[in-house]
Design an enzyme around this catalytic site. Structure first.
Site, PDB file in Angstrom:
ATOM      1  N   TRP B 334       0.904  -1.227  -0.082  1.00  0.00           N
ATOM      2  CA  TRP B 334       0.169  -0.034   0.073  1.00  0.00           C
ATOM      3  C   TRP B 334       0.910   1.308  -0.090  1.00  0.00           C
ATOM      4  O   TRP B 334       0.438   2.383  -0.721  1.00  0.00           O
ATOM      5  CB  TRP B 334      -0.994  -0.083   1.122  1.00  0.00           C
ATOM      6  CG  TRP B 334      -1.648   1.141   1.404  1.00  0.00           C
ATOM      7  CD1 TRP B 334      -3.113   1.268   0.824  1.00  0.00           C
ATOM      8  CD2 TRP B 334      -1.500   2.401   2.010  1.00  0.00           C
ATOM      9  NE1 TRP B 334      -3.609   2.647   1.204  1.00  0.00           N
ATOM     10  CE2 TRP B 334      -2.645   3.193   1.980  1.00  0.00           C
ATOM     11  CE3 TRP B 334      -0.504   2.847   2.561  1.00  0.00           C
ATOM     12  CZ2 TRP B 334      -2.959   4.714   2.307  1.00  0.00           C
ATOM     13  CZ3 TRP B 334      -0.508   4.199   3.333  1.00  0.00           C
ATOM     14  CH2 TRP B 334      -1.725   5.120   3.017  1.00  0.00           C
ATOM     15  N   HIS B 335       1.960   1.090   0.769  1.00  0.00           N
ATOM     16  CA  HIS B 335       2.842   2.491   0.847  1.00  0.00           C
ATOM     17  C   HIS B 335       3.686   2.741  -0.499  1.00  0.00           C
ATOM     18  O   HIS B 335       3.972   3.842  -0.647  1.00  0.00           O
ATOM     19  CB  HIS B 335       3.896   2.221   1.895  1.00  0.00           C
ATOM     20  CG  HIS B 335       3.358   2.432   3.262  1.00  0.00           C
ATOM     21  ND1 HIS B 335       2.757   1.621   4.032  1.00  0.00           N
ATOM     22  CD2 HIS B 335       3.310   3.348   4.040  1.00  0.00           C
ATOM     23  CE1 HIS B 335       2.165   1.910   5.182  1.00  0.00           C
ATOM     24  NE2 HIS B 335       2.434   3.496   4.959  1.00  0.00           N
ATOM     25  N   GLY B 336       3.762   1.532  -1.229  1.00  0.00           N
ATOM     26  CA  GLY B 336       4.524   1.890  -2.523  1.00  0.00           C
ATOM     27  C   GLY B 336       4.551   0.471  -3.351  1.00  0.00           C
ATOM     28  O   GLY B 336       4.809  -0.381  -2.892  1.00  0.00           O
ATOM     29  N   PHE B 492       1.421   8.136  -1.987  1.00  0.00           N
ATOM     30  CA  PHE B 492       0.720   6.949  -1.834  1.00  0.00           C
ATOM     31  C   PHE B 492      -0.726   7.016  -1.967  1.00  0.00           C
ATOM     32  O   PHE B 492      -1.460   8.046  -2.322  1.00  0.00           O
ATOM     33  CB  PHE B 492       0.816   6.748  -0.296  1.00  0.00           C
ATOM     34  CG  PHE B 492       2.075   6.415   0.144  1.00  0.00           C
ATOM     35  CD1 PHE B 492       2.485   7.529   1.199  1.00  0.00           C
ATOM     36  CD2 PHE B 492       3.080   5.542  -0.241  1.00  0.00           C
ATOM     37  CE1 PHE B 492       3.961   7.017   1.650  1.00  0.00           C
ATOM     38  CE2 PHE B 492       4.223   5.459  -0.007  1.00  0.00           C
ATOM     39  CZ  PHE B 492       4.752   6.273   1.018  1.00  0.00           C
TER      40      PHE B 492
END
Lengths: 438, 492
Positions: B334-336, B492
């Protein structure tokens, strides 16, 4: 009651913000040697009405001496030139001076180095802040700053202390700065002198420095003056200045102060003159370029310049005299050549020679530095060069006896001086000399 | 537009002023228009995406309500239809997210796999610009659908109110990921209550100033050191890389918490309370505690919508550990869209799994900690999270491993004065971090600083406010050539 209390508390906060802004400005801005601060103070506190105002860059404040122009114009003149003064600053100063004076005439200097600036590309706003920092708080000042840069710079423009915030942790510097600013010398706007220059009153800065011999060296390039050289921003502000002067019935004249012929002969100067004249065509406003002035009327040599761009005190006196006499009708248009080329042609029998050393990159750029000797000639002559290097590591060496080669190359990490003698082929006399530290 | 930009400093007062003078019935509309304007300042085209997500989830809420009200079908069919609606909403929203954020990641990895297998492939990627905040508003919208499905809330019938819930500008691009019981409920009451509240305005502005302090004075200054070292890591050894990773821990914390505080402050001025997203995370005594304090909105989202549906800790130890690994792997992703983020997530999963296994194997009971134990655990937790931050900050997995290799093969390589900051910069950063520690410590002791400030005398209140404001103005790092620097979490 609650509403009043809250309203007052907001006002109090705003007032406190203002006070702190001024406090940080006092603490963090180092203007101990600022000419502009003194000049603007004098502008605001003139007892006598300023009839004639001079505006422009350092070419203005070094070249026009109000002590001379006052006598010849027989009125109160004032020089509001500042370093690299851009045209938006000239416009702001014009409005500022006009607030408290009944201006009759304004002369705006148009040095080509400031007329090609694109304001939205500005990253260094020193030339703007030199003026705005000492203007009184006003709508004029705010408008000047808001238009002078992109929004990212607004904090620095309006919160002066922000520019030098790191000095808040440099206590010895803070102490020195604050102590000096509390002295009567600073508080009474005493004249500043140093580095061979002196503030002589009413905006004029006189220099006692002269160019060495007739040789001139430089390690920078002049801009290429092609079509469309004058930026849209400069055009906009030239028009604003014209409109303002017409609206307020002020006689406006644009001019350019003299520079060393060696520099102008290396560029297409006539292109610049044509572009300015084309810009003013039809406006009823005229431009007078004193670089086109007959040398027999305005005779300026190396002894009249402090550097390639600026007149020294001697030169300023000569120029101010001719300038003032011309605009008081004591001299007529015959003192000007039609073009700079025409002036150079008239000088062909007595060419002025100078040498520029311009650094270039060659193949061995990692190990050696290379300069190309570029002669600045006011007439086409063939030159030959003797090059001597005074190296801090290796001592004095004659690296080239007189010949046409114009390349000087030394080891990258070495320091010292390069001396170049130039003579016209077939002539034993040294025509030009250049000395440059590397 | 960024919060730390001149545009926002003009936008927010105008929006707020008009908001307070508007009739109550139009306040929601005004905030919605402002929110879309705020988002479109990034890229006007991507407003379409947020509108699509809004309409899909709004429609799914209404559809779920309609299905619940259908009396002529069996309950099995009702459940089936409801599941289809939720699946449709989830797939379409996650599909949009997948295309814009993960398509190139998956394609690149597939190409790499084929190349490793000896096939020749022509690599083509979509090269789509990542819409700002897509991960945040997608999750926020999805939480609404699931909450309606579960019957936790009733579907919102007013499209304007619902659209504002998805796009509310203070929290639109970087959270907190709000939940319907909090934000949507407050939006529903906007037309009913009096919003002008002096305390809210003062409190909100104070929170915003604190957020700007965190972002501009700490985060952006620490970023200079971090970027200098990480971009030229071969010139540094253990000390340099460890020091910069230490600063990165505070850069990411202050960047994100700073943004959140500005968002919360702005919302508070408007009379809306957003949830706290951080609770002094570096005071955590273990990794599980860290995740109760860090990005609380995301953690609770994953807990409620992934971890618990997977079974949580209720299906045996092995399944418990697996669930943790899945949640943190997804969280990393999700963060990257890059393997280094996945590794970062998996490291946290590993730390938690070790903690759980230790507890089970050695039968450690939770007991009150002594001062020294608390310090030891806090420091250990910080070191573990900081180690993981190295992967988070690295450009990619190769970069992360290169940094580690460089650290441990050149222990003493260190060039004094080469961290990109002048000594005065380090002094300011150190002082700011000390202040941050003091504030966080007081919050840890449940001392609400603003409430304490309110009861002080006027001169003291002014001194604190003016000090904070001038600290931000004078010492804030405004980015290269004074352009505002991006918040980290915007990617994000």
């Amino acid at each position: 009651m609650k509403f009043l209390k809250r309203f007052c508390s907001v006002l109090l906060l705003l007032a406190a913000m203002w006070i702190f802004n001024e406090l940080f400005r006092f603490l963090l801005i180092d203007d101990r040697a600022s000419y502009t601060r003194i000049m603007l103070h004098e502008l605001y506190s003139q007892e006598e009405n300023i009839d004639i105002l001079f505006l422009g860059s350092s070419h203005c404040f070094h070249s026009l001496d109000p002590a001379v122009s006052d006598v010849i114009f027989d009125t109160n003149t004032f020089n509001a030139g500042t370093s690299l003064q851009p045209l938006d600053a000239s416009y702001a100063l014009l409005k500022e001076a006009d607030k408290t004076n009944d201006l009759k005439e304004v002369y705006v200097e148009l040095y080509y180095g400031i007329t090609n600036e694109i304001y939205e590309n500005r990253t260094d706003l020193t030339s703007v802040y030199l003026v705005s920092d000492y203007m009184k708080h006003s709508v004029n000042r705010a408008a000047f700053l808001l238009n002078a840069s992109s929004p990212g710079y607004y904090v620095n423009s309006f919160v002066l202390g922000r520019r030098n915030y790191e000095k808040l942790l440099d206590f010895p510097w803070l102490f020195e700065n604050v102590t000096f600013k509390r002295t009567p010398f600073y508080r009474t706007f005493q004249y500043v002198s140093g580095r061979g220059e002196e503030y002589l009153g009413k905006g004029f800065v006189g220099s006692t420095i002269t160019m060495e011999n007739s040789g001139i060296y430089c390690d920078y390039s002049e801009p290429v003056i092609g079509d469309g050289y004058i930026s849209a921003d400069s055009r906009t502000y030239i028009q604003k200045i014209i409109d303002y002067c017409k609206k307020h019935d002020i006689k406006l004249t644009f001019y350019t102060a003299p520079m060393e012929d060696l520099v102008l002969s290396a560029i297409d100067y006539d292109s610049y003159v044509r572009q300015i004249n084309a810009l003013l065509d039809g406006t009823g406003i005229f431009y007078y370029d004193f670089n086109l002035c007959d040398p027999e009327i305005l005779s300026l040599g190396a002894a009249d310049f402090m550097d390639l761009n600026h007149l020294n005190r001697n030169g300023a006196e000569k120029f101010t005299t001719v300038f003032s006499r011309y605009f008081t009708d004591a001299l007529d248009d015959s003192i000007f050549y039609e073009s700079y080329d025409a002036k150079l042609a008239s000088m062909k029998d007595t060419p002025v020679l100078g040498l520029m050393l311009l650094e270039t990159e060659k193949e061995d750029v990692d190990t050696r530095r290379t300069w190309e000797i570029t002669p600045a000639l006011t007439a086409p002559v063939e030159l030959e060069y003797e090059i001597t290097v005074f190296s801090d590591s290796f001592g004095e060496m004659i690296v080239q006896e007189y010949n046409e080669s114009r390349v000087v190359s030394i080891e990258r990490n070495d320091t010292g001086r390069i001396q170049v003698f130039a003579r016209i082929k077939g002539n034993e006399e040294i025509a030009a000399k250049a000395v440059m530290k590397y | 537009m960024l919060f730390n930009s001149m545009d926002f400093l003009i936008f927010f007062p105008i929006v707020t002023l008009i908001y307070f003078v508007m009739p109550k019935k139009l306040k929601t509309v005004w905030l919605l228009i402002s929110s879309y304007y705020f988002y479109m300042c990034w890229n006007p085209k991507y407003a379409v995406l947020i509108a699509v997500s809004t309409v899909i989830t709004y429609g799914s809420g209404l559809a779920l309500t309609h299905v619940c009200g259908m009396k002529n079908i069996s309950s099995d069919k009702q459940v089936f239809y409801k599941k289809c609606i939720v699946a449709g909403s989830v797939i379409s929203n996650l599909g949009i997210l997948a295309v814009f954020k993960y398509a190139d990641f998956f394609l690149t990895n597939i190409y790499a796999l084929f190349s490793a297998m000896g096939f020749t492939v022509t690599e083509r990627t979509l090269d789509l610009l990542l819409p700002v905040g897509i991960s945040f508003y997608t999750f926020q919208a999805l939480s609404y659908t699931v909450d309606v499905y579960r019957g936790d809330i009733r579907a919102e019938k007013n499209l304007i109110r619902y659209a504002l819930f998805v796009s509310f500008f203070p929290q639109l691009v970087a959270g907190p990921i709000e939940r319907t019981p909090n934000l949507l409920t407050q939006i529903q009451e906007l037309e009913k209550k009096t919003l002008w509240n002096w305390d809210n305005i003062c409190g909100g502005l104070f929170l915003m100033i604190w957020g700007f302090f965190q972002k501009l004075v700490i985060a952006d200054r620490a970023a200079i050191v971090v970027n200098t070292v990480y971009n030229h890591y071969t010139e540094y050894g253990f000390i340099g890389i460890a020091l910069s990773t230490f600063f990165f821990a505070f850069q990411v914390y202050c960047d994100f918490d700073g943004y959140t505080n500005i968002a919360r402050g702005a919302a508070q001025v408007l009379g809306i309370r957003l949830m706290k997203n951080f609770k002094q995370p570096y005071f955590a005594v273990n990794i599980r505690d860290f995740w109760r304090r860090w990005h609380i909105s995301l953690t609770s989202w994953f807990t409620d919508y992934l971890y618990i549906p997977l079974g949580g800790s209720r299906r045996g130890t092995l399944r418990h550990l697996l669930n943790i690994v899945i949640v943190f792997a997804v969280s990393g992703l999700w963060h990257g869209a890059s393997w280094n983020f996945v590794v970062w997530g998996l490291l946290h999963a590993a730390f938690q799994c070790v903690g759980i296994l230790r507890q089970k194997l050695f039968g450690q009971k939770e007991k009150p900690l002594s001062g020294s134990a608390r310090i030891r655990k806090t420091v250990t937790t910080f070191l573990l999270t900081d180690f993981a931050w190295l992967f988070f900050r690295a450009d990619n997995l190769n970069h992360a491993f290169s940094l580690l290799r460089q650290m441990f093969s050149n222990i003493w390589l260190y060039a004094p004065g080469s961290f990109g900051l002048e000594p005065s910069g380090f002094t300011i950063l150190t002082a700011a971090l000390i202040l941050l520690f003091v504030v966080d410590y007081l919050h840890e002791k449940n001392i609400d600083l603003f409430e304490q400030l309110k009861v002080q005398e006027l001169w003291f209140r002014y001194a604190v406010c003016l000090t904070l404001i001038w600290t931000v103005i004078l010492f804030g790092v405004y980015g290269t050539a004074y352009t505002s620097s991006q918040f980290i979490y915007f990617q994000f």
